[in-house]
Design an enzyme around this catalytic site. Structure first.
Site, mmCIF file in Angstrom:
data_model
loop_
_atom_site.group_PDB
_atom_site.id
_atom_site.type_symbol
_atom_site.label_atom_id
_atom_site.label_comp_id
_atom_site.label_asym_id
_atom_site.label_seq_id
_atom_site.Cartn_x
_atom_site.Cartn_y
_atom_site.Cartn_z
ATOM 1 N N ARG A 166 -20.364 8.448 -2.970
ATOM 2 C CA ARG A 166 -20.156 9.250 -4.188
ATOM 3 C C ARG A 166 -19.642 10.642 -3.817
ATOM 4 O O ARG A 166 -18.987 10.830 -2.823
ATOM 5 C CB ARG A 166 -21.440 9.322 -5.040
ATOM 6 C CG ARG A 166 -22.168 8.015 -5.230
ATOM 7 C CD ARG A 166 -21.326 6.914 -5.820
ATOM 8 N NE ARG A 166 -22.147 5.728 -6.113
ATOM 9 C CZ ARG A 166 -21.643 4.508 -6.229
ATOM 10 N NH1 ARG A 166 -20.368 4.267 -6.051
ATOM 11 N NH2 ARG A 166 -22.432 3.490 -6.513
ATOM 12 N N ASN A 195 -13.905 4.579 -4.903
ATOM 13 C CA ASN A 195 -14.099 4.348 -6.347
ATOM 14 C C ASN A 195 -14.881 5.492 -7.002
ATOM 15 O O ASN A 195 -15.905 5.278 -7.634
ATOM 16 C CB ASN A 195 -14.756 2.988 -6.614
ATOM 17 C CG ASN A 195 -16.141 2.842 -6.014
ATOM 18 O OD1 ASN A 195 -16.446 3.436 -4.980
ATOM 19 N ND2 ASN A 195 -16.983 2.045 -6.643
ATOM 20 N N HIS A 197 -11.958 -6.399 -2.910
ATOM 21 C CA HIS A 197 -13.111 -6.839 -3.706
ATOM 22 C C HIS A 197 -12.716 -8.189 -4.285
ATOM 23 O O HIS A 197 -11.919 -8.261 -5.217
ATOM 24 C CB HIS A 197 -13.444 -5.831 -4.813
ATOM 25 C CG HIS A 197 -14.675 -6.229 -5.589
ATOM 26 N ND1 HIS A 197 -15.857 -5.534 -5.536
ATOM 27 C CD2 HIS A 197 -14.898 -7.290 -6.410
ATOM 28 C CE1 HIS A 197 -16.763 -6.149 -6.291
ATOM 29 N NE2 HIS A 197 -16.209 -7.210 -6.841
ATOM 30 N N HIS A 223 -17.689 -7.595 1.455
ATOM 31 C CA HIS A 223 -19.006 -8.048 0.992
ATOM 32 C C HIS A 223 -18.981 -9.490 0.473
ATOM 33 O O HIS A 223 -19.232 -9.744 -0.708
ATOM 34 C CB HIS A 223 -19.592 -7.110 -0.070
ATOM 35 C CG HIS A 223 -18.664 -6.613 -1.138
ATOM 36 N ND1 HIS A 223 -17.868 -7.447 -1.870
ATOM 37 C CD2 HIS A 223 -18.409 -5.373 -1.600
ATOM 38 C CE1 HIS A 223 -17.174 -6.740 -2.735
ATOM 39 N NE2 HIS A 223 -17.482 -5.475 -2.586
ATOM 40 N N LEU A 274 -22.838 -6.206 -7.081
ATOM 41 C CA LEU A 274 -21.664 -7.065 -7.230
ATOM 42 C C LEU A 274 -20.920 -7.148 -5.907
ATOM 43 O O LEU A 274 -20.801 -6.116 -5.234
ATOM 44 C CB LEU A 274 -20.739 -6.522 -8.325
ATOM 45 C CG LEU A 274 -21.268 -6.707 -9.757
ATOM 46 C CD1 LEU A 274 -20.408 -5.952 -10.752
ATOM 47 C CD2 LEU A 274 -21.325 -8.199 -10.116
ATOM 48 N N HIS A 307 -27.010 4.472 -6.998
ATOM 49 C CA HIS A 307 -27.056 4.805 -8.425
ATOM 50 C C HIS A 307 -28.453 5.362 -8.687
ATOM 51 O O HIS A 307 -29.434 4.816 -8.180
ATOM 52 C CB HIS A 307 -26.867 3.554 -9.297
ATOM 53 C CG HIS A 307 -25.496 2.942 -9.203
ATOM 54 N ND1 HIS A 307 -24.422 3.409 -9.918
ATOM 55 C CD2 HIS A 307 -25.034 1.911 -8.467
ATOM 56 C CE1 HIS A 307 -23.346 2.678 -9.635
ATOM 57 N NE2 HIS A 307 -23.690 1.764 -8.749
ATOM 58 N N ALA A 325 -24.450 -1.795 -11.161
ATOM 59 C CA ALA A 325 -24.491 -2.694 -10.008
ATOM 60 C C ALA A 325 -24.467 -1.886 -8.721
ATOM 61 O O ALA A 325 -23.665 -0.969 -8.580
ATOM 62 C CB ALA A 325 -23.290 -3.627 -10.046
HETATM 63 C C1 NCD Z 1 -20.417 -0.751 -5.940
HETATM 64 C C2 NCD Z 1 -20.580 0.657 -6.502
HETATM 65 O O1 NCD Z 1 -21.611 0.921 -7.127
HETATM 66 O O2 NCD Z 1 -19.712 1.494 -6.272
HETATM 67 N N1 NCD Z 1 -21.375 -1.614 -6.543
HETATM 68 C C3 NCD Z 1 -21.823 -2.791 -6.058
HETATM 69 O O3 NCD Z 1 -22.589 -3.465 -6.735
HETATM 70 N N2 NCD Z 1 -21.486 -3.217 -4.846
HETATM 71 C C4 NCD Z 1 -19.003 -1.212 -6.141
HETATM 72 C C5 NCD Z 1 -18.655 -2.464 -5.360
HETATM 73 O O4 NCD Z 1 -18.548 -2.436 -4.137
HETATM 74 O O5 NCD Z 1 -18.494 -3.523 -5.991
HETATM 75 ZN ZN ZN Z 2 -18.693 -1.617 -2.420
#
Ligand code: NCD
Ligand code: ZN
Length: 352
Positions: free
Chosen positions: A21, A45, A141, A179, A228, A260, A272
């Protein structure tokens, strides 16, 4: 590497998929990662996303300032750019010259902050052409986003609908299937006939090695186990663990630690992402030990990643001891708190 039941030493690892972040929260999560890893691939992101070399350089400067203010030395962020329908071949070439490590493909709507992602991969062909030409890795992704595809099938469908055609069209493009969560993905990467040398790999998170989808619903809904791509059935976890511990250089460590705040997870529409950075290496050690493959951890965590990215392996080493570590119920995250993976429980391995 030396292996014993109670202590392991390995070349210092890197995290090849990480979200840190921005702003105040970044400082709190960076310390956890920098305790264990020498480098990390920093996901782009943000809001707004990191789509240009200039934005990535500015982000890198903020990361460096944050590291300095925390007194952290010896940690290097590896910057990535967020691929969009409008990414130009020029930006790709500029990125190569500017030391950007990779581009990240988010199918639009696939995950956190992916609204600006790619609507149709065909729109990116000029940029992908340039990536292939200059040797710029594409991090993927791998989930389709159509609402009619079951969420548990989105990765497997992505392989057939997007990834395989993409690899046919760009056989020399270096791709990391990020992932991965399914047997289909693990086997696809394992068995792929790669056109170029070293052109397909995958990262695997600790949660996908340690948990199956029951963990999202154990005794009630568990938002902190929701990420995710979502956790899958046990047969998939077993296949991922087999891939990660196989010694194949195509599989390497990427935590996807995705912070988060507690309130954003424990909500009617929770975000997620699992926060695994607190003791990610301990989690991986636990997974590898569960199948008697601790001797394969160093390759996965410290060797195959830098080799894929054509970066030097780290020279320093770190040690893990088999000493249970309690994971706090919550950790500070800027003005809020975060609930780490395995909060309130213990992890069998700790940093020495
Ligand atoms: C990730 C995020 O929060 O930036 N979330 C996740 O569930 N992995 C985004 C991602 O990698 O899909
Ligand atoms: Zn990620």
């Amino acid at each position: 590497m030396s292996t014993s039941p109670t202590q392991i030493q390995l070349i210092q690892p890197d995290d090849w998929h990480l979200h840190i972040r921005d702003g105040e929260v970044m400082k709190d999560v960076l310390v956890d990662t920098a305790r264990q890893f020498a480098r990390a691939i920093i996901m782009p992101n943000l809001k707004p996303p990191v789509t240009t070399v200039d934005l990535a350089n500015a982000y890198r400067s903020r990361i460096e300032a944050s590291l300095t203010s925390s007194g952290i030395t010896g940690f290097t962020p590896l910057m990535t750019l967020y691929l969009t329908d409008n990414t130009s071949a020029d930006e790709v070439r500029k990125a190569k010259v500017g030391g950007i490590a990779a581009f990240k493909l988010y199918p639009a709507g696939a995950t956190t902050n992916s609204d600006a992602g790619v609507s149709d991969i065909k729109r990116c062909y000029a940029a992908l052409e340039a990536m292939q030409a200059v040797g710029m890795p594409l991090l993927v992704h791998g989930e389709v986003t159509s609402a009619e595809i079951d969420i548990f099938d989105r990765e497997a469908v992505f392989i057939d609908q997007v990834l395989e055609p993409l690899r046919q069209d760009f056989p020399e493009l270096k791709i990391v299937f990020e992932h991965i969560t399914t047997k289909q993905a693990a086997h696809y990467v394992r068995d792929a006939q790669t056109g170029g040398k070293n052109s397909l790999a995958a990262t695997i998170t600790p949660q996908h090695l340690l948990m199956n989808r029951n963990a999202i619903f154990a005794g009630g809904i568990r938002p902190h186990n929701y990420c995710l791509p979502v956790l899958k059935r046990e047969e998939h976890r077993v296949a991922l663990l087999e891939a990660a511990t196989s010694g194949s250089p195509r599989f390497f460590l990427g935590t996807d630690s995705a912070p988060h705040a507690k309130g954003a997870k424990e909500a009617a529409c929770g975000c997620a992402g699992c926060y695994s950075a607190f003791n990610a290496l301990g989690l991986y050690a636990e997974a590898f030990e569960s199948v008697g493959k601790l001797d394969q951890l160093e390759g996965f965590a410290s060797v195959f990643g830098p080799d894929f990215y054509s970066l030097p392996r780290n020279t320093q080493t770190i040690s893990l001891v088999k000493q249970a570590q309690s994971i706090p119920a919550e950790l500070p995250l800027g003005d809020a708190t975060i609930v780490p993976l395995r909060a309130g429980e213990t992890i069998a391995w700790s940093l020495a």
